[in-house]
Design a protein around this motif. Structure first.
Motif: not given
Length: 300
Positions: A140-165
């Motif tokens: 289901a397309p919703a499955d892919a979007l859920q993985r991206i929204e709950t795993v991918y995007l938070p991971f990169h937000e955290a990585l970006q924060r580590l790099v910026q800090d």
């Protein structure tokens, strides 16, 4: 001492998507990332797969998070994805999706034409290593979007924060993106299969002196090392590497046969030796960077 900072809410199966192991005080301008070593498989994902418990693991960067866990004692954070690459690949653009995998329409902003999608290795992979199809049927397309929204995007937000800090703290940041490659990696001219590959997107993601230091130091430890071939670095290296802005990104690929039984998914006797050599590399690299850029080994 480390602090583990997991993300919540958790996806299917109650698994924290990623974790950050960090020293109480970061003392070197490095961030380490292990995006492909996750080995916690949600049951719903396994139920949807046509592969057995061994075949599904063939895309894992086996135990890379453990190979580099010493970096916390050196004074740098390590962010590791707990979920497997076969479930979601954070070393891709956020929406590299193959429309043929899904039983409905995907959003118009999806990148469905990339070479990685064509090869079955998009953000939601279609295959594991050795080109084995992962799923019984369509998703289901919703499955892919859920993985991206709950795993991918938070991971990169955290990585970006580590790099910026890190950049704010030290005036610069060096991101080391840590991977492993199968011993059967495609041979280079002459049949050469290197032990390690250092990637900097062909000179665009990091200062040449930093990349040269890594290549030369590993070679001095007895490893056959190449630069950018056959792996120049993926999305993480490309996205975060901005040398002109004081942010350098370097990918390291390590042949799994150096430290693990690839078919048994177990470390072997070479694991400790390799980990010690990686510790030597990281410690000497940190000293080189701090001396070259006139940084203190520990920032106040």
């Amino acid at each position: 001492m480390t602090e583990t900072r997991p993300f919540s809410p958790r996806p299917d199966g109650g698994i924290q998507p990623f974790e950050i192991a960090a020293p109480k005080l970061q003392s070197i301008p490095f961030v380490f990332c292990s995006p492909h070593s996750g080995r916690h498989y949600p049951q719903a994902f396994l139920d949807a797969s046509r592969l057995d418990a061994e075949a599904i693991r063939r895309s894992e960067d086996l135990f890379v998070d453990r190979l580099f866990d010493f970096v916390v004692e050196l004074g740098a954070p390590l962010i590791s994805l707990n979920l497997p690459r076969a479930y979601i690949d954070v070393n891709r653009e956020p929406y590299e999706l193959d429309p043929t995998m899904f039983d409905g329409s995907l959003p118009t902003y999806v990148n469905s034409g990339s070479a990685r999608v064509a090869g079955g290795l998009g953000t939601i992979p279609r295959i594991v290593a050795e080109r084995e199809e992962i799923y019984h049927g369509k998703l289901a397309p919703a499955d892919a979007l859920q993985r991206i929204e709950t795993v991918y995007l938070p991971f990169h937000e955290a990585l970006q924060r580590l790099v910026q800090d890190t950049r704010r703290r030290f005036g610069m940041a060096i991101l080391i993106d840590c991977h492993s490659m199968p011993s059967s990696v495609r041979a280079m001219p002459g049949g050469r299969r290197p032990d390690m590959v250092i990637g900097d997107r062909f000179g665009t993601s990091a200062a040449p002196r930093f990349v040269s230091f890594c290549v030369e130091r590993l070679a001095s430890l007895g490893y056959d090392v190449t630069r950018n071939r056959p792996y120049a670095g993926g999305f993480i290296t490309e996205r975060y590497g901005r040398p002109s802005e004081g942010v350098h990104a370097i990918q390291i690929e390590i042949s799994r046969e150096l430290y693990a039984h690839e078919r048994r998914f177990e470390p072997h006797s070479g694991f400790a030796r390799l980990r010690d050599h990686l510790l030597q590399l990281a410690a000497s690299f940190a000293g080189f960077v701090c001396a070259e850029d006139d940084l203190p080994l520990a920032a106040e």
